[in-house]
Design an enzyme around this catalytic site. Structure first.
Site: not given
Ligand code: UDP
Length: 486
Positions: A23, A126, A365, A368-369, A373
């Site tokens: 977030h 948020d 998984h 959304w990020n 990406e």
């Molecule tokens: N991320 C990263 N390296 C990692 C794991 C996650 O840079 O080893 C970043 C990823 O690029 C994204 C965020 O962390 O920007 C994860 O957000 P997402 O919404 O995909 O999943 P969440 O972790 O919230 O379940």
């Protein structure tokens, strides 16, 4: 309003992210996007989280942006949390989640006190920081919410909450039709957002929802051309302004640097390895920041990767939590795959990896990020949702955008619950990798569509692009609100 000298006025946005990497990262991008277009931004955080934001601060300073990190003391001890437990990914076990949420809400008074003399024009918060509604009302400024979802999932979640769709559903396997959604949508109860539960969560969920209804609009990390129908429907149903201002990761000028945390490995070495691989040949496997995959499932996944014979980068967050996985990796697996597999333990520079030309697929998984990406990287995906709105994101990718294939997960991999079963066998992993990465018409179509969306994503930030325009409109509109009321 903040006067910057020489008579110019910068609308002052206050950004309050949830203390959770998935977030915080997009809101850090949001801060830069706003500042680059003339706003001034205060980014609210706490001392431990500020350390993680060092890369962001360096980026802001290098670009001379009007973004200021505001550190508020986090009352961990007062809420029964260990000292320094200031991020949701540090909370040990579900039983402490309520304490964590309450500690966040206790930032209300310090934030009010801080903002009383700094004349914000708007709070962008948020949704989980529901208590900022109170702060905004007391200061007499609008509050715009950010929920971290795409338009598709925002709409589904809104309907599910509004119509109390889950109220009488007890059968976990029953498919529920989401009436009023613009395209057919069926989900089981565990696949619906909001399925994460912990003691006391109901009360907080109600507050979050109540404050969302009272907010003055929403910002979404997506772009209109990706999911027009769902974004327009969401706006109509919400009867609120919705600004799509993404993909916010595209703002990141410095994709070399890991986002959200310091990378656990040498980024230059990782790039060197990727450079040595054939374009489009490597699958990137990563399950976000709140990894909760059980040890047996991780082993099964690894065996599937091995059987596929394809090059891969696999991000594992087992570490001290799952020593049995470390033992298994060391007991022959790493040796067997060393010529074509890279294992990253801990935090990976995800965007840097995803956007490298060697990457040909992304097993995700569906946070959304990560999903957006992946869309920006123009790579097809293998979808492996775990919890929250990830099953909805999977549907967007597979059924609407048609840029991915499902690995076939039906149930929840619940955060904080290690008593689960293996849901995806090594054979299924291997088959999904072949479907995605091999030659053939079906895979080629996925690749073409994925590339097309990546081009559209970049266009959203053209001079007259939809997201670029929306950010300018947001700044303009919020600046005017302050003028009118001040
Ligand atoms: N991320 C990263 N390296 C990692 C794991 C996650 O840079 O080893 C970043 C990823 O690029 C994204 C965020 O962390 O920007 C994860 O957000 P997402 O919404 O995909 O999943 P969440 O972790 O919230 O379940």
């Amino acid at each position: 309003m903040t006067y910057t000298g020489r008579g110019s006025v910068r609308p002052h946005f206050v950004l309050v992210p949830m203390l959770l990497q998935g977030h915080t990262i997009p809101m850090a991008d949001m801060a830069c996007l706003l500042a680059e277009r003339g706003a001034q931004v205060s980014f609210i955080t706490t001392p431990v989280n500020a350390v993680r934001l060092a890369g962001f601060v360096a980026d802001v300073e290098a670009a001379c942006l009007a973004v200021r990190l505001v550190e508020l003391r986090f009352p961990a001890a007062e809420f029964g949390l260990p000292d320094g437990c200031e991020n949701m990914d540090m909370v040990q076990g579900k039983d402490l989640l309520l304490n964590f949420m309450e500690a966040c809400a206790a930032l209300r008074e310090p934030l009010k006190a801080h903002l009383r003399h700094s004349a914000p024009c708007c709070i962008v918060s948020d949704k989980m920081q529901w208590w900022t509604g109170d702060v905004a009302r007391e200061l007499g400024v609008p509050r715009v919410t950010f929920n971290g979802y795409c338009g598709f999932s925002s709409l589904a979640r809104y309907i599910i909450n509004r119509d109390k769709v889950l109220e009488h559903v007890t059968d976990e396997n029953k498919l529920i039709t989401i009436q009023g959604f613009p395209t057919p949508l069926e989900l089981t109860r565990p696949q619906c957002p909001g399925s994460l539960s912990f003691p006391g969560m109901e009360k907080i969920r109600d507050k979050i929802y109540e404050e969302e209804l009272r907010c003055d609009g929403e910002v979404i990390n997506s772009f209109r051309e990706l999911e027009t129908l769902y974004i327009e429907s969401f706006e109509q149903m919400r009867r609120k302004k919705v600004w799509t201002i993404g993909p916010m990761c595209l703002r990141d000028s410095n994709t070399m640097a890991a986002r959200g945390n310091k990378a656990s490995m040498d980024e230059a070495q990782c790039l060197q390895w990727l450079d040595s691989m054939k374009p489009g040949s490597v699958i990137f496997v990563s399950f976000g920041s709140l990894a909760c995959t059980i040890p047996q499932q991780l082993v099964e996944l690894g065996l599937g990767l091995e059987a596929s014979k394809k090059p891969f980068i696999w991000v594992i967050k087992a570490g001290a939590k799952f020593p049995e996985v470390e033992e298994w990796l060391a007991d022959g697996f790493e040796e067997r795959v060393k010529d074509r597999g890279m294992i990253i333990r801990g935090w990976a520079p995800q965007v840097m990896i995803l956007w490298h030309q060697a990457i040909g697929g992304f097993m995700t998984h569906c946070g959304w990020n990560s999903t957006i990406e992946g869309i920006c990287a123009g790579v097809p995906m293998i979808t492996w949702p775990h919890f929250a709105e990830q099953f909805l994101n999977e549907k967007l990718v597979v059924d609407v955008l048609k840029t991915g294939v499902k690995v076939g997960v039906k149930g929840l991999t619940e955060w904080g619950n290690e008593q689960q079963e293996v849901m995806v066998t090594r054979d299924v992993v291997e088959t999904s990798l072949s479907t995605l990465m091999d030659e053939g018409e079906a895979a080629e179509k996925l690749r073409v569509r994925a590339k097309d969306y990546a081009i559209k994503a970049r266009r959203a930030f053209d001079e007259e692009g939809s997201s670029n325009n929306n950010i300018r409109l947001l700044i303009q509109e919020m600046g005017n609100t302050t003028n009118a009321s001040g």
